[in-house]
Design a protein around this motif. Structure first.
Motif, PDB file in Angstrom:
ATOM      1  N   ASP A 119       1.063  -1.609   0.161  1.00 41.31           N
ATOM      2  CA  ASP A 119      -0.133  -0.206   0.374  1.00 41.31           C
ATOM      3  C   ASP A 119       0.855   1.264  -0.591  1.00 41.31           C
ATOM      4  O   ASP A 119       0.197   2.872   0.359  1.00 41.31           O
ATOM      5  CB  ASP A 119      -1.446   0.239   1.557  1.00 41.31           C
ATOM      6  CG  ASP A 119      -2.234  -0.669   0.936  1.00 41.31           C
ATOM      7  OD1 ASP A 119      -2.008  -1.201   0.232  1.00 41.31           O
ATOM      8  OD2 ASP A 119      -2.174  -1.599   1.983  1.00 41.31           O
ATOM      9  N   LEU A 121      -2.768  -0.856  -6.649  1.00 39.37           N
ATOM     10  CA  LEU A 121      -3.817  -1.080  -6.908  1.00 39.37           C
ATOM     11  C   LEU A 121      -4.813   0.506  -7.289  1.00 39.37           C
ATOM     12  O   LEU A 121      -5.185   0.113  -8.296  1.00 39.37           O
ATOM     13  CB  LEU A 121      -4.525  -1.210  -5.504  1.00 39.37           C
ATOM     14  CG  LEU A 121      -6.156  -1.726  -5.970  1.00 39.37           C
ATOM     15  CD1 LEU A 121      -6.105  -2.803  -6.461  1.00 39.37           C
ATOM     16  CD2 LEU A 121      -6.249  -2.582  -4.555  1.00 39.37           C
ATOM     17  N   SER A 140      -5.330  -6.380 -10.937  1.00 39.60           N
ATOM     18  CA  SER A 140      -6.119  -5.417  -9.398  1.00 39.60           C
ATOM     19  C   SER A 140      -6.282  -6.599  -8.566  1.00 39.60           C
ATOM     20  O   SER A 140      -6.301  -6.643  -7.278  1.00 39.60           O
ATOM     21  CB  SER A 140      -7.344  -5.285  -9.987  1.00 39.60           C
ATOM     22  OG  SER A 140      -7.106  -3.677 -10.854  1.00 39.60           O
ATOM     23  N   SER A 141      -6.716  -7.745  -9.416  1.00 39.91           N
ATOM     24  CA  SER A 141      -7.035  -9.061  -8.471  1.00 39.91           C
ATOM     25  C   SER A 141      -6.102  -9.473  -7.866  1.00 39.91           C
ATOM     26  O   SER A 141      -5.911  -9.893  -6.613  1.00 39.91           O
ATOM     27  CB  SER A 141      -7.991 -10.164  -9.220  1.00 39.91           C
ATOM     28  OG  SER A 141      -8.310 -11.580  -8.412  1.00 39.91           O
ATOM     29  N   ILE A 147      -5.432  -7.029  -4.772  1.00 39.73           N
ATOM     30  CA  ILE A 147      -6.069  -7.737  -3.627  1.00 39.73           C
ATOM     31  C   ILE A 147      -5.781  -8.685  -2.547  1.00 39.73           C
ATOM     32  O   ILE A 147      -6.511  -8.400  -1.351  1.00 39.73           O
ATOM     33  CB  ILE A 147      -7.981  -7.619  -3.906  1.00 39.73           C
ATOM     34  CG1 ILE A 147      -8.193  -6.033  -4.952  1.00 39.73           C
ATOM     35  CG2 ILE A 147      -8.169  -7.839  -2.429  1.00 39.73           C
ATOM     36  CD1 ILE A 147      -9.240  -6.545  -5.733  1.00 39.73           C
ATOM     37  N   ASN A 148      -5.581  -9.899  -3.570  1.00 35.94           N
ATOM     38  CA  ASN A 148      -5.282 -11.186  -2.865  1.00 35.94           C
ATOM     39  C   ASN A 148      -4.370 -11.605  -2.165  1.00 35.94           C
ATOM     40  O   ASN A 148      -4.112 -12.257  -0.606  1.00 35.94           O
ATOM     41  CB  ASN A 148      -5.326 -11.923  -4.042  1.00 35.94           C
ATOM     42  CG  ASN A 148      -7.077 -12.331  -4.197  1.00 35.94           C
ATOM     43  OD1 ASN A 148      -7.513 -12.635  -3.705  1.00 35.94           O
ATOM     44  ND2 ASN A 148      -6.926 -12.821  -5.860  1.00 35.94           N
ATOM     45  N   ASP A 158      -5.029  -2.580   0.067  1.00 36.03           N
ATOM     46  CA  ASP A 158      -6.459  -1.704   0.814  1.00 36.03           C
ATOM     47  C   ASP A 158      -7.453  -0.987  -0.038  1.00 36.03           C
ATOM     48  O   ASP A 158      -6.737  -0.155  -1.285  1.00 36.03           O
ATOM     49  CB  ASP A 158      -5.929  -0.257   1.616  1.00 36.03           C
ATOM     50  CG  ASP A 158      -7.107   0.099   2.444  1.00 36.03           C
ATOM     51  OD1 ASP A 158      -8.005  -0.298   2.282  1.00 36.03           O
ATOM     52  OD2 ASP A 158      -6.681   1.128   2.891  1.00 36.03           O
ATOM     53  N   ILE A 159      -8.446  -1.857  -0.982  1.00 38.46           N
ATOM     54  CA  ILE A 159      -9.092  -1.215  -1.351  1.00 38.46           C
ATOM     55  C   ILE A 159     -10.014  -0.569  -0.849  1.00 38.46           C
ATOM     56  O   ILE A 159     -10.908   0.563  -1.944  1.00 38.46           O
ATOM     57  CB  ILE A 159     -10.065  -2.629  -1.920  1.00 38.46           C
ATOM     58  CG1 ILE A 159     -11.239  -2.327  -0.278  1.00 38.46           C
ATOM     59  CG2 ILE A 159      -9.809  -3.428  -2.099  1.00 38.46           C
ATOM     60  CD1 ILE A 159     -12.231  -3.327  -0.691  1.00 38.46           C
ATOM     61  N   LEU A 218     -14.310  -5.427  -7.546  1.00 38.34           N
ATOM     62  CA  LEU A 218     -14.225  -4.247  -6.630  1.00 38.34           C
ATOM     63  C   LEU A 218     -15.736  -4.390  -5.412  1.00 38.34           C
ATOM     64  O   LEU A 218     -15.540  -4.962  -4.311  1.00 38.34           O
ATOM     65  CB  LEU A 218     -13.863  -3.126  -6.753  1.00 38.34           C
ATOM     66  CG  LEU A 218     -12.143  -3.098  -6.837  1.00 38.34           C
ATOM     67  CD1 LEU A 218     -12.054  -1.370  -7.117  1.00 38.34           C
ATOM     68  CD2 LEU A 218     -11.880  -2.712  -5.886  1.00 38.34           C
ATOM     69  N   TYR A 228     -16.431  -7.140  -2.932  1.00 41.15           N
ATOM     70  CA  TYR A 228     -14.999  -7.072  -2.172  1.00 41.15           C
ATOM     71  C   TYR A 228     -16.041  -6.364  -0.901  1.00 41.15           C
ATOM     72  O   TYR A 228     -17.371  -5.269  -1.118  1.00 41.15           O
ATOM     73  CB  TYR A 228     -13.888  -6.694  -1.847  1.00 41.15           C
ATOM     74  CG  TYR A 228     -13.073  -7.840  -2.334  1.00 41.15           C
ATOM     75  CD1 TYR A 228     -12.404  -8.783  -2.513  1.00 41.15           C
ATOM     76  CD2 TYR A 228     -12.804  -8.024  -3.769  1.00 41.15           C
ATOM     77  CE1 TYR A 228     -11.944 -10.097  -2.693  1.00 41.15           C
ATOM     78  CE2 TYR A 228     -12.296  -8.780  -4.882  1.00 41.15           C
ATOM     79  CZ  TYR A 228     -11.886  -9.595  -4.404  1.00 41.15           C
ATOM     80  OH  TYR A 228     -10.832 -10.474  -4.418  1.00 41.15           O
TER      81      TYR A 228
END
Length: 208
Positions: free
Chosen positions: A2, A12, A24-25, A28-29, A33-34, A60, A63
């Motif tokens: 991040d 991201l 992006s996936s 996230i995995n 931080d989305i 997104l 999630y």
């Protein structure tokens, strides 16, 4: 993962804004931080949608993303989705705990954005979800007056038939009937009169 650059963008943010779903996936995995924000207040979701990354938005929304986060110019993901005519994203967002009364820097709600684009079906969907049909913008324009200004006759007719307050006035004291007559919109002026538009309005009424 991040880490942020000088604009407070993360990896991201960049992947989402460019429409890179797989990257992006992967981020996230790995725990990215989305809901991280840029210096403009953009979340990953609002940044992605502002730059028309529909596929990333679909990812997104699987999630726990903050769907009410406001980004550049105060716009939400819903507003951006409406602006880009991403109807499927709009419907996904409306399934979430969405706040339809949030306004952008011009005091426009998501509903005003739908009106601005002449999107009658989307206007209907938002009203069915509880959008405020009489909400005024920063200059006192109503959704109906906005439709008249942008020559969206179908939207204007729909709003009148739906029951919008046709007698609300802008900051300058003008009503929908005044705009309709000024623009030579004969059919809409006739409809407004049939709906008992006030022809004796004087002074200024600026509601909210």
């Amino acid at each position: 993962i991040d880490l942020k650059d000088n604009k407070q963008w993360t990896a991201l943010h960049y992947a989402a804004s460019e429409g890179h779903v797989d990257i992006s996936s992967m981020l996230i995995n790995k725990g990215a931080d989305i809901n991280s924000e840029t210096e403009e207040g953009e979340s990953v979701l609002t940044a992605g949608l502002r730059l028309a990354s529909k596929d990333v938005a679909e990812l997104l929304l699987q999630y726990d993303v903050d769907v009410n986060k406001q980004g550049a110019y105060g716009r939400t993901a819903l507003m951006n989705a409406i602006d880009y005519h991403f109807d499927n994203i709009v419907h996904l967002l409306l399934e979430k705990d969405i706040d339809l009364e949030l306004t952008d820097s011009d005091q426009r709600t998501a509903f005003h954005h739908a009106v601005r684009h002449g999107h009658v079906d989307m206007c209907s969907v938002l009203l069915d979800k509880g959008a405020d049909i009489n909400k005024q913008m920063h200059d006192g324009d109503t959704a109906l007056i906005l439709a008249l200004k942008l020559d969206h006759d179908k939207v204007a007719k729909f709003l009148i038939q739906y029951g919008i307050d046709i007698n609300m006035q802008t900051e300058s004291g003008k009503t929908a009937l005044m705009f309709a007559t000024e623009y030579g919109e004969t059919d809409l002026a006739k409809l407004l009169l049939e709906k008992e538009a006030n022809v004796h309005t004087s002074g200024k009424y600026y509601g909210s």
